[in-house]
Design a protein around this motif. Structure first.
Motif, PDB file in Angstrom:
ATOM      1  N   ARG A 185       9.932  11.623  -2.989  1.00  0.00           N
ATOM      2  CA  ARG A 185       9.771  10.311  -3.600  1.00  0.00           C
ATOM      3  C   ARG A 185       9.349  10.463  -5.059  1.00  0.00           C
ATOM      4  NH1 ARG A 185       5.459   6.037  -1.270  1.00  0.00           N
ATOM      5  NH2 ARG A 185       3.925   7.455  -2.114  1.00  0.00           N
ATOM      6  N   ASP A 223       4.842   5.336   9.349  1.00  0.00           N
ATOM      7  CA  ASP A 223       3.620   4.553   9.456  1.00  0.00           C
ATOM      8  C   ASP A 223       3.709   3.553  10.607  1.00  0.00           C
ATOM      9  OD1 ASP A 223       0.990   4.010   8.433  1.00  0.00           O
ATOM     10  OD2 ASP A 223       1.789   2.039   7.864  1.00  0.00           O
ATOM     11  N   ASP A 278       0.858  -1.193   0.000  1.00  0.00           N
ATOM     12  CA  ASP A 278       0.000   0.000   0.000  1.00  0.00           C
ATOM     13  C   ASP A 278       0.897   1.247   0.000  1.00  0.00           C
ATOM     14  OD1 ASP A 278       0.879   0.584   2.572  1.00  0.00           O
ATOM     15  OD2 ASP A 278      -0.983  -0.004   3.556  1.00  0.00           O
ATOM     16  N   GLU A 279       0.303   2.432   0.112  1.00  0.00           N
ATOM     17  CA  GLU A 279       1.103   3.656  -0.056  1.00  0.00           C
ATOM     18  C   GLU A 279       2.143   3.825   1.062  1.00  0.00           C
ATOM     19  OE1 GLU A 279      -1.186   7.249   0.516  1.00  0.00           O
ATOM     20  OE2 GLU A 279      -2.598   6.190   1.829  1.00  0.00           O
ATOM     21  N   TYR A 280       1.955   3.136   2.192  1.00  0.00           N
ATOM     22  CA  TYR A 280       2.953   3.204   3.266  1.00  0.00           C
ATOM     23  C   TYR A 280       3.838   1.955   3.299  1.00  0.00           C
ATOM     24  CZ  TYR A 280       1.132   7.537   5.103  1.00  0.00           C
ATOM     25  OH  TYR A 280       0.786   8.863   5.246  1.00  0.00           O
ATOM     26  N   TYR A 281       3.840   1.230   2.214  1.00  0.00           N
ATOM     27  CA  TYR A 281       4.734   0.079   2.033  1.00  0.00           C
ATOM     28  C   TYR A 281       4.355  -1.145   2.849  1.00  0.00           C
ATOM     29  CZ  TYR A 281       7.459   3.600  -0.339  1.00  0.00           C
ATOM     30  OH  TYR A 281       7.840   4.596  -1.194  1.00  0.00           O
ATOM     31  N   LEU A 338       6.946  12.450   0.511  1.00  0.00           N
ATOM     32  CA  LEU A 338       6.220  11.969  -0.674  1.00  0.00           C
ATOM     33  C   LEU A 338       6.608  12.792  -1.899  1.00  0.00           C
ATOM     34  CD1 LEU A 338       2.730  11.300   0.966  1.00  0.00           C
ATOM     35  CD2 LEU A 338       4.413   9.612   0.239  1.00  0.00           C
ATOM     36  N   GLN A 340      11.259   9.135  -8.357  1.00  0.00           N
ATOM     37  CA  GLN A 340      10.550   8.162  -9.192  1.00  0.00           C
ATOM     38  C   GLN A 340      10.561   8.572 -10.661  1.00  0.00           C
ATOM     39  OE1 GLN A 340       6.808   8.055  -7.265  1.00  0.00           O
ATOM     40  NE2 GLN A 340       6.757   5.832  -7.113  1.00  0.00           N
ATOM     41  N   ALA A 358      11.810   6.063   1.203  1.00  0.00           N
ATOM     42  CA  ALA A 358      10.800   5.028   1.441  1.00  0.00           C
ATOM     43  C   ALA A 358      10.935   4.464   2.860  1.00  0.00           C
ATOM     44  CB  ALA A 358      10.944   3.915   0.414  1.00  0.00           C
ATOM     45  N   ASP A 392       0.928  11.995   8.461  1.00  0.00           N
ATOM     46  CA  ASP A 392       0.690  12.534   7.115  1.00  0.00           C
ATOM     47  C   ASP A 392       1.422  13.862   6.921  1.00  0.00           C
ATOM     48  OD1 ASP A 392      -0.814  10.324   6.761  1.00  0.00           O
ATOM     49  OD2 ASP A 392      -2.756  11.322   7.018  1.00  0.00           O
TER      50      ASP A 392
END
Ligand code: FAD
Ligand code: FES
Lengths: 463, 98
Positions: A351, A327, A292-295, A348, A355, A320, A341
């Protein structure tokens, strides 16, 4: 450790180190296990020792390597229980981690687990790749970083990817005798990659670096042949050279050492052993855990960060790791979801920046199709049990529909590496023979222990 | 064959490899020390007895399996050299859990 740590992290590369620092800063008790004798992972291997000595090696390894020194200092200063030389051989879904350290096996259960075990070089199954004198280009870099050692005699580097170019440049700078660079990347790949340029915000910087490395390699007099095909290592007892096709003709070049590289792929041994869900990634053709978005993986309490979650490089891996640690802090109620958040927001953004270059790299440096399904039946695919491409095709003709069946027919994947060096190739061959996709063919079932563990070590099992 | 860069010349560790004395730099792995001393292969394969040398240097290929201080199937690329260590080739071992 008698008390249960809040967070166990496997791997002390950039992802694991950054996660540990971040988690400790939020009051989590952190245990970090890594089988190397020094923190740093693959990119920053041996960074503390190399940073401490004024040496030519520092110049050879370059600024991107030296950047790891800052993270190493933070890691060293933070309140973290770090065990070097601790090899993890089993993980259970309740975050129980079994490992061997100083000849003794033990098990620790964490409240949460972060897997940050990085990547490995993709297997390059060409004729002769098991001969003494052949190794991964990344492996040659390990020798340079950890021991200041380079191959002596004539070196030929073969394959594709940013790491191939970096290692070649480092070897040239170290005074090693690289007599040829045989690139499997073709001009057509460069053109196709150009199409992805608009999305790649960092492309100019990245490409400039790449071009500067190429110029240094060329300036040192190393011929670069692009788009080579039909590769084979020559020699019967040891490597003597490389045969390759270029511009419609077959050529040979003599060598004492042959360095192979076709990019790196996630180390999924632990997530596979855990039966986490995995997904197939194109165009790089590897498996990675579904996150998921928090790995977080498909198993509650277990996350994966860094290259073992998909290949995005060292800077991305560190970011990451921090996001995953935030989280973890949130789920252990050290910080609120709103705090998580808020703190994650700038990460983010970073990131996304790291990416952006990937679509370009991933399409430019697609693995050479000839190593995915070796045409020559005699090419060894499983190095451990010496199972050839022809034997695997025979297994498919006999009715094997997937890697696990093939394993019981042919023993491929049954040796000590447990398929780390044949799993991808075996699946590609089965898929090609059956006209299916690798996604449907699947991967080996991985059973513990995933690392050697002796009865003597187990006798002292202190859980 | 391998060589050390000039700064890597503190060869203060000595260990035994198949009865021969091998010098190494503190911090070398056993695999690195054996490669640079040109002492021959690290293991043979169980099927054809083919000689192998370390391929990955990072703990994934298992071609560096050796017997170290009497313990078989050790990954020599993950173990640092120690003075007086006794190292032998791994001959034809099959699994990691045997
Ligand atoms: C040989 C090699 C060389 C590389 N060199 C470069 C480079 O020079 N520049 C670059 O940009 N990128 C390089 N890369 C790419 C590299 O994957 C990333 O850039 C970066 O190192 C990823 O960071 P990470 O934290 O995800 O994993 P890593 O840095 O790979 O760290 C993972 C750590 O997990 C440990 N580990 C794995 N399995 C276990 C286990 N079962 N038990 C205990 N510990 C375990 C390993 O010892 C390792 O220290 C290299 C990759 C490889 C394979
Ligand atoms: S050289 Fe590959 S595991 Fe040691």
């Amino acid at each position: 450790m008698s008390t249960e740590p809040d967070l166990i992290i496997i791997g002390a590369g950039p992802a694991g180190q950054a996660a540990a620092v971040e988690a400790a800063s939020h009051g989590l008790s952190v245990l970090v296990l890594d089988e190397q004798s020094q923190p740093g992972g693959q990119i920053y291997r041996n960074i503390a020792r190399n940073a401490a000595n004024e040496s030519k090696l520092r110049d050879i390894l370059g600024r991107d390597y030296m950047r790891g020194a800052a993270l190493a200092r933070e890691f060293e200063k933070a309140d973290i229980d770090y065990r070097a030389g601790a090899s993890v051989w089993q993980v259970d879904p309740n975050c129980a981690v079994s490992f061997t350290h100083n000849g003794t096996a033990s098990q620790v259960t964490g409240r949460r687990l972060l897997i940050a075990t990085g990547a490995q070089e993709r297997p390059v199954a060409i004729p002769g790749w098991t001969l003494p004198g052949v190794m991964g280009a990344g492996a040659a870099q390990v020798l340079l970083k950890s021991s200041g050692v380079v191959p002596m005699g004539r070196i030929v580097v073969v394959g594709s990817g940013p790491l191939l170019l970096l290692v070649t440049q480092q070897l040239v700078d170290a005074g090693a005798d690289v007599v040829a660079m045989l690139e499997t990347t073709r001009t057509a790949d460069y053109l196709a990659a150009a199409g992805t340029l608009p999305g790649a915000l960092r492309a100019p910087e990245y490409l400039r670096k790449g071009m500067a490395m190429r110029r240094r390699v060329k300036a040192a007099g190393v011929p670069i042949h692009s788009g080579v095909r039909g590769l084979a290592v020559l020699g019967s007892e040891t490597a003597k050279g490389v045969r390759f096709g270029h511009g419609g003709a077959m050529q040979e070049v003599e060598a004492d050492t042959v360095l192979l590289h076709e990019g790196v792929v996630p180390n999924v041994q632990i997530t596979r052993q855990l039966w986490c869900d995995h997904e197939w990634v194109e165009p790089q053709r590897y498996w990675r855990p579904v996150l998921d978005e928090y790995y977080n993986t498909s198993i509650a309490g277990i996350a994966v960060a860094g290259d073992s979650a998909g290949i995005y490089g060292a800077e991305y891996a560190a970011v990451a790791g921090r996001i995953a640690a935030l989280d973890a802090a949130c789920s252990l109620q050290k910080i609120s979801a709103a705090d998580r958040d808020r703190e994650a927001a700038p990460l983010l953004k970073q990131r996304a920046k790291y990416q952006a270059i990937r679509p370009l790299l991933d399409s430019l440096f697609r693995p050479n199709p000839e190593i995915l399904t070796p045409a020559d039946d005699d090419t060894i695919v499983c190095r451990c049990e010496e199972v050839s491409a022809g034997a695997i095709r025979e297994g498919v003709r006999l009715g094997a529909t997937g890697p696990n069946q093939l394993k019981s027919y042919m023993r491929c994947g049954m040796g000590p590496c447990q398929g780390r060096f044949c799993g991808l190739t075996v699946a590609e061959i089965i898929a090609a023979e059956r006209g299916e996709s690798v996604r449907d063919v699947g991967y080996y079932r991985i059973r513990p222990p995933i690392k050697p563990v002796t009865l003597g070590e187990l006798a002292a099992f202190d859980d | 064959m391998y060589k050390r860069l000039p700064e890597g010349d503190d060869l203060s560790v000595t260990f035994d490899f198949e009865g021969e004395s091998v010098s190494a730099r503190p911090g070398d792995t056993v695999a690195a020390a054996i490669l640079v001393s040109d002492a021959g292969h690290t293991r043979t394969t169980p099927v054809t007895g083919a000689p192998r040398l370390p391929y990955c240097m990072m703990g994934v290929c298992f071609d560096c399996l050796m017997e170290i201080d009497g313990v078989p199937n050790q990954q020599a690329c993950l173990v640092e050299v120690r003075d007086g260590m006794r190292v032998k080739r791994q001959v034809g071992a099959r699994g990691v859990d045997e």
